[in-house]
Design a protein around this motif. Structure first.
Motif, PDB file in Angstrom:
ATOM      1  N   GLU A  15       0.848  -1.194   0.000  1.00 24.92           N
ATOM      2  CA  GLU A  15       0.000   0.000   0.000  1.00 24.92           C
ATOM      3  C   GLU A  15       0.884   1.245   0.000  1.00 24.92           C
ATOM      4  OE1 GLU A  15      -3.916   1.831   2.362  1.00 24.92           O
ATOM      5  OE2 GLU A  15      -2.844   0.088   3.153  1.00 24.92           O
ATOM      6  N   GLN A  16       0.525   2.191  -0.833  1.00 28.77           N
ATOM      7  CA  GLN A  16       1.344   3.380  -1.023  1.00 28.77           C
ATOM      8  C   GLN A  16       0.481   4.624  -0.856  1.00 28.77           C
ATOM      9  OE1 GLN A  16       4.079   2.854  -4.576  1.00 28.77           O
ATOM     10  NE2 GLN A  16       2.740   1.070  -4.872  1.00 28.77           N
ATOM     11  N   VAL A  17       1.137   5.762  -0.753  1.00 27.21           N
ATOM     12  CA  VAL A  17       0.446   7.013  -0.534  1.00 27.21           C
ATOM     13  C   VAL A  17       0.946   8.040  -1.543  1.00 27.21           C
ATOM     14  CG1 VAL A  17       2.125   7.750   1.223  1.00 27.21           C
ATOM     15  CG2 VAL A  17      -0.141   8.796   1.153  1.00 27.21           C
ATOM     16  N   VAL A  18       0.010   8.831  -2.027  1.00 30.02           N
ATOM     17  CA  VAL A  18       0.320   9.922  -2.949  1.00 30.02           C
ATOM     18  C   VAL A  18      -0.256  11.200  -2.355  1.00 30.02           C
ATOM     19  CG1 VAL A  18      -0.050  10.869  -5.260  1.00 30.02           C
ATOM     20  CG2 VAL A  18       0.295   8.413  -4.951  1.00 30.02           C
ATOM     21  N   ASP A  19       0.581  12.235  -2.274  1.00 26.97           N
ATOM     22  CA  ASP A  19       0.125  13.527  -1.753  1.00 26.97           C
ATOM     23  C   ASP A  19      -0.647  14.292  -2.819  1.00 26.97           C
ATOM     24  OD1 ASP A  19       1.134  13.356   0.842  1.00 26.97           O
ATOM     25  OD2 ASP A  19       3.125  13.959   0.189  1.00 26.97           O
ATOM     26  N   ILE A  20      -1.755  14.882  -2.388  1.00 24.28           N
ATOM     27  CA  ILE A  20      -2.497  15.814  -3.242  1.00 24.28           C
ATOM     28  C   ILE A  20      -2.000  17.215  -2.903  1.00 24.28           C
ATOM     29  CG2 ILE A  20      -4.764  16.712  -3.856  1.00 24.28           C
ATOM     30  CD1 ILE A  20      -5.990  14.103  -2.945  1.00 24.28           C
ATOM     31  N   PRO A  21      -1.339  17.882  -3.792  1.00 22.30           N
ATOM     32  CA  PRO A  21      -0.766  19.195  -3.460  1.00 22.30           C
ATOM     33  C   PRO A  21      -1.852  20.211  -3.139  1.00 22.30           C
ATOM     34  CG  PRO A  21      -0.644  18.802  -5.823  1.00 22.30           C
ATOM     35  CD  PRO A  21      -1.118  17.534  -5.209  1.00 22.30           C
ATOM     36  N   VAL A  69      -4.326  13.445   0.881  1.00 24.03           N
ATOM     37  CA  VAL A  69      -3.508  12.285   0.533  1.00 24.03           C
ATOM     38  C   VAL A  69      -4.420  11.189  -0.002  1.00 24.03           C
ATOM     39  CG1 VAL A  69      -1.633  12.752   2.161  1.00 24.03           C
ATOM     40  CG2 VAL A  69      -3.647  11.481   2.923  1.00 24.03           C
ATOM     41  N   VAL A  70      -3.839  10.337  -0.858  1.00 20.49           N
ATOM     42  CA  VAL A  70      -4.548   9.193  -1.425  1.00 20.49           C
ATOM     43  C   VAL A  70      -3.745   7.940  -1.135  1.00 20.49           C
ATOM     44  CG1 VAL A  70      -5.424   8.117  -3.521  1.00 20.49           C
ATOM     45  CG2 VAL A  70      -5.586  10.596  -3.239  1.00 20.49           C
ATOM     46  N   PHE A  71      -4.384   6.925  -0.556  1.00 20.72           N
ATOM     47  CA  PHE A  71      -3.748   5.642  -0.295  1.00 20.72           C
ATOM     48  C   PHE A  71      -4.260   4.631  -1.324  1.00 20.72           C
ATOM     49  CE2 PHE A  71      -3.736   7.927   3.667  1.00 20.72           C
ATOM     50  CZ  PHE A  71      -2.513   7.629   4.236  1.00 20.72           C
ATOM     51  N   PHE A  72      -3.338   3.903  -1.929  1.00 16.36           N
ATOM     52  CA  PHE A  72      -3.731   2.922  -2.945  1.00 16.36           C
ATOM     53  C   PHE A  72      -2.816   1.706  -2.861  1.00 16.36           C
ATOM     54  CE2 PHE A  72      -0.268   5.101  -4.968  1.00 16.36           C
ATOM     55  CZ  PHE A  72       0.327   4.178  -5.786  1.00 16.36           C
ATOM     56  N   GLN A  73      -3.267   0.626  -3.489  1.00 14.79           N
ATOM     57  CA  GLN A  73      -2.487  -0.610  -3.545  1.00 14.79           C
ATOM     58  C   GLN A  73      -2.689  -1.260  -4.909  1.00 14.79           C
ATOM     59  OE1 GLN A  73      -3.521  -3.523  -0.592  1.00 14.79           O
ATOM     60  NE2 GLN A  73      -1.616  -4.672  -0.858  1.00 14.79           N
ATOM     61  N   ALA A 100     -15.605  10.225   1.238  1.00 17.82           N
ATOM     62  CA  ALA A 100     -16.316   9.072   0.678  1.00 17.82           C
ATOM     63  C   ALA A 100     -16.605   9.267  -0.814  1.00 17.82           C
ATOM     64  CB  ALA A 100     -17.611   8.844   1.451  1.00 17.82           C
ATOM     65  N   ARG A 101     -17.013  10.482  -1.186  1.00 17.46           N
ATOM     66  CA  ARG A 101     -17.306  10.740  -2.600  1.00 17.46           C
ATOM     67  C   ARG A 101     -16.032  10.662  -3.446  1.00 17.46           C
ATOM     68  NH1 ARG A 101     -20.983  16.052  -2.962  1.00 17.46           N
ATOM     69  NH2 ARG A 101     -20.669  15.580  -5.186  1.00 17.46           N
ATOM     70  N   LEU A 102     -14.946  11.218  -2.946  1.00 16.17           N
ATOM     71  CA  LEU A 102     -13.676  11.138  -3.681  1.00 16.17           C
ATOM     72  C   LEU A 102     -13.219   9.694  -3.816  1.00 16.17           C
ATOM     73  CD1 LEU A 102     -11.557  14.141  -2.340  1.00 16.17           C
ATOM     74  CD2 LEU A 102     -12.337  13.769  -4.681  1.00 16.17           C
ATOM     75  N   GLY A 126      -5.658  -1.585 -12.531  1.00 12.21           N
ATOM     76  CA  GLY A 126      -5.261  -2.686 -11.669  1.00 12.21           C
ATOM     77  C   GLY A 126      -4.861  -2.266 -10.270  1.00 12.21           C
ATOM     78  N   ILE A 127      -5.384  -1.159  -9.832  1.00  8.57           N
ATOM     79  CA  ILE A 127      -5.070  -0.689  -8.480  1.00  8.57           C
ATOM     80  C   ILE A 127      -6.363  -0.517  -7.703  1.00  8.57           C
ATOM     81  CG2 ILE A 127      -2.970   0.466  -9.251  1.00  8.57           C
ATOM     82  CD1 ILE A 127      -4.444   3.103  -9.044  1.00  8.57           C
ATOM     83  N   LYS A 128      -6.234  -0.442  -6.375  1.00  9.08           N
ATOM     84  CA  LYS A 128      -7.366  -0.263  -5.470  1.00  9.08           C
ATOM     85  C   LYS A 128      -7.104   0.963  -4.610  1.00  9.08           C
ATOM     86  CE  LYS A 128     -11.032  -1.126  -2.963  1.00  9.08           C
ATOM     87  NZ  LYS A 128     -12.397  -0.903  -3.486  1.00  9.08           N
ATOM     88  N   ILE A 129      -8.008   1.954  -4.682  1.00 11.09           N
ATOM     89  CA  ILE A 129      -7.909   3.133  -3.813  1.00 11.09           C
ATOM     90  C   ILE A 129      -8.502   2.764  -2.462  1.00 11.09           C
ATOM     91  CG2 ILE A 129      -8.476   5.561  -3.542  1.00 11.09           C
ATOM     92  CD1 ILE A 129      -6.662   4.986  -5.897  1.00 11.09           C
ATOM     93  N   THR A 130      -7.680   2.726  -1.451  1.00  5.57           N
ATOM     94  CA  THR A 130      -8.141   2.292  -0.131  1.00  5.57           C
ATOM     95  C   THR A 130      -8.698   3.444   0.708  1.00  5.57           C
ATOM     96  OG1 THR A 130      -5.880   2.528   0.711  1.00  5.57           O
ATOM     97  CG2 THR A 130      -6.552   0.348  -0.088  1.00  5.57           C
ATOM     98  N   ARG A 131      -8.054   4.599   0.651  1.00  4.12           N
ATOM     99  CA  ARG A 131      -8.524   5.749   1.443  1.00  4.12           C
ATOM    100  C   ARG A 131      -8.169   7.040   0.721  1.00  4.12           C
ATOM    101  NH1 ARG A 131      -6.172   2.664   5.352  1.00  4.12           N
ATOM    102  NH2 ARG A 131      -4.327   4.003   5.420  1.00  4.12           N
ATOM    103  N   VAL A 132      -9.033   8.031   0.927  1.00  5.92           N
ATOM    104  CA  VAL A 132      -8.767   9.404   0.496  1.00  5.92           C
ATOM    105  C   VAL A 132      -9.049  10.300   1.690  1.00  5.92           C
ATOM    106  CG1 VAL A 132      -9.364  11.258  -1.088  1.00  5.92           C
ATOM    107  CG2 VAL A 132      -9.374   8.901  -1.902  1.00  5.92           C
TER     108      VAL A 132
END
Length: 323
Positions: free
Chosen positions: A64-70, A87-91, A138-140, A152-158
């Protein structure tokens, strides 16, 4: 010569085998290409793929990885400017799709989250953006996860890290909050005074009720006492009347004398009377009192012994009277 050739061949074979062995670390998956075309995914551990025929295409991180939303400026539905970052967490679930269905996966996820963040928050008022973070998240999550399924990825949390309204709006919100709290304090104070007045009125009501009941009880007792007194008076009057009817006038004289004595005693006990004037002579008053005593004795049956008649005077030898 033969020995040198054999050593050279052995070295080349060992080198080829070493180059053909692929060691994949835990948490990663490698895409294997044959002559530039994807064939399969190498799992964590020791894998053998002949060199020069097979090569590693992409090394995909499966953790699981994280990407910052500037941070960015967003205009809300009521034309308020707010600064937002998150931030967006995905795997990655499918290494092949993540490697070949999208170019620069991290940049794509960041841009997708940024644009959808603008869309979601732009459709809400400022108060909603500040109070409904869970709804925004939740909407994001729903929108971005649906868009990235093909990768092929899963967004786990926003998650939104911070929402910063302009300074003037912050000051206005502070004044509004202060006014609201003062309003609540005034309401609570008014409710307290109302409750206090109600309790005080209830207490006064109960006190008046008890006082009225006390007066009623006292009046009832007074009426009963007067009734008893009237009955006694009537009984005494009846007894006097019966005595008169039986031919005994002394009872009437005793009754009148008693009333006369009570009337005289009221003059003596009056707090305003300093001098008492009787419309009778003193000798008559004394005689009346004596008569009252005589009547009392007769009423009680104590008949006094009549006095002895005076002795006849003696005359002297010369005809004078001697004592």
């Amino acid at each position: 010569m033969v020995t040198t050739f054999a050593l050279t061949v052995t070295f080349l074979v060992l080198f080829y085998l070493a180059v053909s062995v692929k060691v994949v670390r835990q948490g990663y998956q490698y895409t294997i290409e044959r002559f530039g075309r994807f064939t399969e995914v190498a799992k964590p551990g020791l894998n053998f793929y002949p060199a020069f025929f097979y090569a590693v295409g992409r090394k995909i991180n499966m953790m699981e990885q994280v990407v910052d939303i500037p941070g960015q400026e967003i205009i809300t539905k009521d034309n308020a400017m707010v600064s937002v970052d998150g931030v967006v967490f995905f795997q990655v679930l499918d290494a092949a799709k993540a490697a070949y269905e999208v170019s620069e996966l991290y940049v794509a996820i960041m841009q997708l989250a940024t644009t959808n963040l603008r869309t979601v928050m732009g459709s809400m008022d400022l108060d909603e953006t500040l109070s409904k973070r869970d709804e925004i998240n939740a909407r994001l999550l729903s929108v971005v996860d649906h868009a990235t399924n093909a990768w092929g990825i899963k967004i786990t949390r926003v998650e939104l890290k911070d929402i910063r309204p302009p300074a003037d709006i912050v000051n206005a919100m502070g004044r509004q909050m202060k006014a609201e709290r003062e309003k609540r304090a005034n309401i609570l104070e008014a409710e307290g005074l109302k409750s206090s007045e109600i309790l005080r009125a209830e207490g006064q009501k109960q006190s008046q009720i008890l006082e009225a009941e006390g007066r009623r009880e006292a009046a009832f007792r007074d009426a009963e006492a007067r009734e008893r007194e009237a009955e006694a008076e009537a009984k005494a009057t009846q007894m006097v009347s019966d005595a008169i009817a039986a031919g005994n006038p002394q009872a009437l004289n005793y009754f009148i004398a008693q009333k006369y004595t009570d009337a005289v005693s009221q003059f003596a006990t009056s707090p305003n009377a300093k001098t008492i004037l009787f419309p009778v002579e003193a000798t008559q008053l004394i005689g009346t009192l004596g008569g009252i005593g005589q009547l009392a004795k007769e009423a009680l049956g104590d008949t006094p012994t009549p006095p002895a008649p005076p002795a006849a005077p003696r005359r002297g030898p010369f005809g004078q009277t001697q004592g």
